[in-house]
Write a protein that holds these residues in place. Sequence first.
Motif, PDB file in Angstrom:
ATOM      1  N   LEU A   1       0.832  -1.199   0.000  1.00 14.52           N
ATOM      2  CA  LEU A   1       0.000   0.000   0.000  1.00 14.52           C
ATOM      3  C   LEU A   1       0.867   1.249   0.000  1.00 14.52           C
ATOM      4  CD1 LEU A   1      -2.833   1.299   0.270  1.00 14.52           C
ATOM      5  CD2 LEU A   1      -2.526   1.167   2.757  1.00 14.52           C
ATOM      6  N   PRO A   2       0.828   2.060  -1.061  1.00 15.39           N
ATOM      7  CA  PRO A   2       1.542   3.337  -1.039  1.00 15.39           C
ATOM      8  C   PRO A   2       0.774   4.369  -0.225  1.00 15.39           C
ATOM      9  CG  PRO A   2       0.504   2.998  -3.178  1.00 15.39           C
ATOM     10  CD  PRO A   2       0.193   1.793  -2.361  1.00 15.39           C
ATOM     11  N   THR A   3       1.491   5.129   0.577  1.00 15.98           N
ATOM     12  CA  THR A   3       0.881   6.201   1.365  1.00 15.98           C
ATOM     13  C   THR A   3       1.587   7.508   1.046  1.00 15.98           C
ATOM     14  OG1 THR A   3       2.304   6.164   3.329  1.00 15.98           O
ATOM     15  CG2 THR A   3       0.620   4.462   3.184  1.00 15.98           C
ATOM     16  N   VAL A   4       0.885   8.606   1.239  1.00 13.87           N
ATOM     17  CA  VAL A   4       1.433   9.922   0.882  1.00 13.87           C
ATOM     18  C   VAL A   4       1.145  10.940   1.979  1.00 13.87           C
ATOM     19  CG1 VAL A   4       1.131  11.900  -0.657  1.00 13.87           C
ATOM     20  CG2 VAL A   4       1.402   9.627  -1.623  1.00 13.87           C
ATOM     21  N   HIS A   5       2.187  11.659   2.372  1.00 11.65           N
ATOM     22  CA  HIS A   5       2.040  12.895   3.147  1.00 11.65           C
ATOM     23  C   HIS A   5       1.940  13.997   2.095  1.00 11.65           C
ATOM     24  CE1 HIS A   5       3.440  15.787   6.492  1.00 11.65           C
ATOM     25  NE2 HIS A   5       3.252  16.518   5.408  1.00 11.65           N
ATOM     26  N   ALA A   6       0.747  14.530   1.923  1.00  9.71           N
ATOM     27  CA  ALA A   6       0.465  15.381   0.764  1.00  9.71           C
ATOM     28  C   ALA A   6       0.685  16.866   1.053  1.00  9.71           C
ATOM     29  CB  ALA A   6      -0.968  15.150   0.288  1.00  9.71           C
TER      30      ALA A   6
ATOM     31  N   GLN B   1      -4.734   6.616  -9.757  1.00 14.29           N
ATOM     32  CA  GLN B   1      -5.839   6.235 -10.633  1.00 14.29           C
ATOM     33  C   GLN B   1      -5.324   5.687 -11.959  1.00 14.29           C
ATOM     34  OE1 GLN B   1      -8.104   9.521 -12.269  1.00 14.29           O
ATOM     35  NE2 GLN B   1      -9.992   8.315 -12.265  1.00 14.29           N
ATOM     36  N   VAL B   2      -4.377   6.383 -12.559  1.00 13.55           N
ATOM     37  CA  VAL B   2      -3.847   5.946 -13.845  1.00 13.55           C
ATOM     38  C   VAL B   2      -3.174   4.576 -13.716  1.00 13.55           C
ATOM     39  CG1 VAL B   2      -2.115   6.446 -15.613  1.00 13.55           C
ATOM     40  CG2 VAL B   2      -3.567   8.288 -14.731  1.00 13.55           C
ATOM     41  N   LEU B   3      -2.489   4.358 -12.613  1.00 13.55           N
ATOM     42  CA  LEU B   3      -1.746   3.111 -12.426  1.00 13.55           C
ATOM     43  C   LEU B   3      -2.613   1.982 -11.889  1.00 13.55           C
ATOM     44  CD1 LEU B   3       1.474   4.609 -10.791  1.00 13.55           C
ATOM     45  CD2 LEU B   3       1.181   3.872 -13.176  1.00 13.55           C
ATOM     46  N   GLY B   4      -3.792   2.303 -11.406  1.00 10.35           N
ATOM     47  CA  GLY B   4      -4.655   1.281 -10.815  1.00 10.35           C
ATOM     48  C   GLY B   4      -4.199   0.859  -9.431  1.00 10.35           C
ATOM     49  N   ALA B   5      -3.481   1.741  -8.743  1.00  9.55           N
ATOM     50  CA  ALA B   5      -2.945   1.422  -7.420  1.00  9.55           C
ATOM     51  C   ALA B   5      -3.843   1.978  -6.327  1.00  9.55           C
ATOM     52  CB  ALA B   5      -1.534   2.000  -7.273  1.00  9.55           C
ATOM     53  N   PRO B   6      -3.897   1.304  -5.178  1.00 11.01           N
ATOM     54  CA  PRO B   6      -4.599   1.883  -4.038  1.00 11.01           C
ATOM     55  C   PRO B   6      -3.756   3.014  -3.448  1.00 11.01           C
ATOM     56  CG  PRO B   6      -3.499  -0.129  -3.362  1.00 11.01           C
ATOM     57  CD  PRO B   6      -3.284   0.001  -4.857  1.00 11.01           C
ATOM     58  N   LEU B   7      -4.357   3.833  -2.604  1.00 10.45           N
ATOM     59  CA  LEU B   7      -3.622   4.946  -2.025  1.00 10.45           C
ATOM     60  C   LEU B   7      -4.185   5.279  -0.650  1.00 10.45           C
ATOM     61  CD1 LEU B   7      -1.504   7.239  -2.412  1.00 10.45           C
ATOM     62  CD2 LEU B   7      -3.369   8.635  -3.353  1.00 10.45           C
TER      63      LEU B   7
ATOM     64  N   SER C   1     -16.022   8.216  -5.008  1.00  7.63           N
ATOM     65  CA  SER C   1     -17.311   8.160  -5.697  1.00  7.63           C
ATOM     66  C   SER C   1     -17.183   7.574  -7.099  1.00  7.63           C
ATOM     67  CB  SER C   1     -17.933   9.565  -5.765  1.00  7.63           C
ATOM     68  OG  SER C   1     -17.204  10.391  -6.663  1.00  7.63           O
ATOM     69  N   GLN C   2     -15.943   7.589  -7.619  1.00 10.66           N
ATOM     70  CA  GLN C   2     -15.663   7.002  -8.936  1.00 10.66           C
ATOM     71  C   GLN C   2     -15.107   5.587  -8.820  1.00 10.66           C
ATOM     72  OE1 GLN C   2     -13.012   9.849 -10.749  1.00 10.66           O
ATOM     73  NE2 GLN C   2     -14.507  11.519 -10.611  1.00 10.66           N
ATOM     74  N   GLY C   3     -15.161   5.037  -7.619  1.00  8.27           N
ATOM     75  CA  GLY C   3     -14.746   3.657  -7.424  1.00  8.27           C
ATOM     76  C   GLY C   3     -13.259   3.462  -7.150  1.00  8.27           C
ATOM     77  N   GLN C   4     -12.537   4.554  -6.918  1.00  6.87           N
ATOM     78  CA  GLN C   4     -11.095   4.434  -6.682  1.00  6.87           C
ATOM     79  C   GLN C   4     -10.825   4.036  -5.229  1.00  6.87           C
ATOM     80  OE1 GLN C   4      -8.986   7.846  -8.109  1.00  6.87           O
ATOM     81  NE2 GLN C   4      -6.972   7.078  -7.496  1.00  6.87           N
ATOM     82  N   ARG C   5      -9.795   3.235  -5.044  1.00  5.69           N
ATOM     83  CA  ARG C   5      -9.420   2.772  -3.699  1.00  5.69           C
ATOM     84  C   ARG C   5      -8.499   3.811  -3.046  1.00  5.69           C
ATOM     85  NH1 ARG C   5      -6.622  -2.720  -4.703  1.00  5.69           N
ATOM     86  NH2 ARG C   5      -5.961  -1.574  -6.564  1.00  5.69           N
ATOM     87  N   VAL C   6      -9.111   4.811  -2.464  1.00  7.12           N
ATOM     88  CA  VAL C   6      -8.378   5.869  -1.777  1.00  7.12           C
ATOM     89  C   VAL C   6      -8.871   5.935  -0.336  1.00  7.12           C
ATOM     90  CG1 VAL C   6      -7.826   8.327  -1.702  1.00  7.12           C
ATOM     91  CG2 VAL C   6      -8.131   7.191  -3.904  1.00  7.12           C
ATOM     92  N   TYR C   7      -7.936   5.983   0.586  1.00  5.79           N
ATOM     93  CA  TYR C   7      -8.262   5.989   2.006  1.00  5.79           C
ATOM     94  C   TYR C   7      -7.605   7.207   2.661  1.00  5.79           C
ATOM     95  CZ  TYR C   7      -9.014   1.217   0.468  1.00  5.79           C
ATOM     96  OH  TYR C   7      -9.409   0.122  -0.242  1.00  5.79           O
ATOM     97  N   GLY C   8      -8.267   7.766   3.661  1.00  4.42           N
ATOM     98  CA  GLY C   8      -7.751   8.966   4.310  1.00  4.42           C
ATOM     99  C   GLY C   8      -7.667   8.822   5.814  1.00  4.42           C
ATOM    100  N   GLU C   9      -6.739   9.538   6.393  1.00  7.65           N
ATOM    101  CA  GLU C   9      -6.476   9.511   7.833  1.00  7.65           C
ATOM    102  C   GLU C   9      -6.577  10.924   8.400  1.00  7.65           C
ATOM    103  OE1 GLU C   9      -2.482   7.885   9.342  1.00  7.65           O
ATOM    104  OE2 GLU C   9      -2.253  10.074   9.442  1.00  7.65           O
ATOM    105  N   ALA C  10      -7.174  11.053   9.554  1.00  5.43           N
ATOM    106  CA  ALA C  10      -7.219  12.332  10.266  1.00  5.43           C
ATOM    107  C   ALA C  10      -6.439  12.209  11.568  1.00  5.43           C
ATOM    108  CB  ALA C  10      -8.657  12.733  10.560  1.00  5.43           C
ATOM    109  N   LEU C  11      -5.758  13.282  11.937  1.00  5.25           N
ATOM    110  CA  LEU C  11      -5.022  13.303  13.193  1.00  5.25           C
ATOM    111  C   LEU C  11      -5.901  13.849  14.310  1.00  5.25           C
ATOM    112  CD1 LEU C  11      -1.497  14.656  12.141  1.00  5.25           C
ATOM    113  CD2 LEU C  11      -2.352  12.298  12.135  1.00  5.25           C
ATOM    114  N   ALA C  12      -5.731  13.291  15.497  1.00  3.25           N
ATOM    115  CA  ALA C  12      -6.485  13.782  16.647  1.00  3.25           C
ATOM    116  C   ALA C  12      -6.241  15.276  16.851  1.00  3.25           C
ATOM    117  CB  ALA C  12      -6.090  12.993  17.897  1.00  3.25           C
ATOM    118  N   GLY C  13      -5.014  15.719  16.611  1.00  2.00           N
ATOM    119  CA  GLY C  13      -4.692  17.133  16.771  1.00  2.00           C
ATOM    120  C   GLY C  13      -5.459  18.021  15.814  1.00  2.00           C
ATOM    121  N   HIS C  14      -5.522  17.617  14.543  1.00  2.00           N
ATOM    122  CA  HIS C  14      -6.243  18.427  13.558  1.00  2.00           C
ATOM    123  C   HIS C  14      -7.739  18.465  13.842  1.00  2.00           C
ATOM    124  CE1 HIS C  14      -2.709  17.826  10.615  1.00  2.00           C
ATOM    125  NE2 HIS C  14      -2.724  19.082  11.011  1.00  2.00           N
ATOM    126  N   LEU C  15      -8.245  17.470  14.534  1.00  2.00           N
ATOM    127  CA  LEU C  15      -9.663  17.433  14.870  1.00  2.00           C
ATOM    128  C   LEU C  15     -10.011  18.326  16.060  1.00  2.00           C
ATOM    129  CD1 LEU C  15     -10.183  13.585  14.511  1.00  2.00           C
ATOM    130  CD2 LEU C  15     -11.355  15.317  13.130  1.00  2.00           C
TER     131      LEU C  15
END
Length: 279
Positions: A92-97, A142-148, A167-181
Motif C-alpha cells: 500500500l503506497p501512502t502519501v504525506h500530501a 488512478q492511472v496506475l490502478g494502485a490503491p492509495l 465516488s468514482q470507485g477508486q481505492r483511496v483511504y484517508g487519515e485524520a489526526l487527533a490534533g487536527h480534529l
Amino acid sequence: MIIDFRDPRSEAAPHGRLQELAGLGREVRRRLQLFTSPSPGWDQSVHDDMGTAGARARREQFKHFNGLQERDQADDEVLVNSFSRALELGALPTVHAENGELVFRCKSACWPRGHHRARGSPSVAPPAVEAEAAERAIRIAQVLGAPLYIVHVSCEDSVQAIIRARSQGQRVYGEALAGHLTIDDSVYRNPDWNVAAAHVMSPPFRAPRHQEALWGALAAGHLHTTATDHCAFCAEQKGMGRGDFSKIPNGCAGVEDRLSVLWDAGVPHRRLTPTSSCA
C-alpha cells in the motif's frame, strides 16, 4: 498500534529496520508496523529494496513525502515508479500530501512580509498546497490502478478530493489526526512563544471550518482512520526556531492521548460512536 518508519536518508536498507524490529519481543512486534520511505531519487536499488522489504513484511506500506523540498521530497517520477512497484508487491503506497515547491516558495516569501514568528507557520502550507498534492497523488494512483492511503488529511479541500475519487470507485483511504480534529490555527497566535512553537507541525493546524469537515468525513466514512503523527520535541529543541519559525522542528506529541482525546471530543458530541472512536 505504533507505526515506525525507516528514514530514506539512512544508510541501512529497509529490511535492516525489519530485522531490528524482529529482535523485539512478540508483544512489542504485534503493536509495531513498519513504513518504508522510498528514497528521494529513483533507481534500481530503490526498486530492489522495496522488493526485499515487501518479501520480509507481511503487510508492507511505503510512505512518500512530497512536501519536504529541502530533504526527502518525492517528485512525480518517484511517485509513479514507487506506486507501480508497490502494486506489483501487493503493498500500500501512502502519501504525506504537500506540494514541496509551493511550501518552499511560501516560506521564502514570509521574511519580506515580516512573518518570521510561529504565527507565520500556517502561511507556509495553506490548504491549497495540501489539496494540490493530494489530488495529484490520487490521479497518479488512478492511472496506475494502485490503491492509495493519504496520511494527515487536515483540510476540507483534501477531503473533497478523496470523496470525488471514492465516488468514482477508486481505492483511496484517508487519515485524520487527533490534533487536527481538536486544535485550530488560533494556537499560533498565542502570546506565549513556547506554546505557539510547540504546535508547529506539518500540515499545520487549520481554521475551525476544516475541523468540521474532518469530523463530518469521519462520521460519513470518507476518512477511515485516526492517528497522531507522534513526533515529540522538547522546549529546547523547539527553541532553535526562536526568531525564525522555519527552523522550529516540525512535530507534536500525542500517541499516548489519541483514544482519550477522540472519545472526549467525539463521542459525547455524537461525532463518533464508541466503536468508531477506536478506529
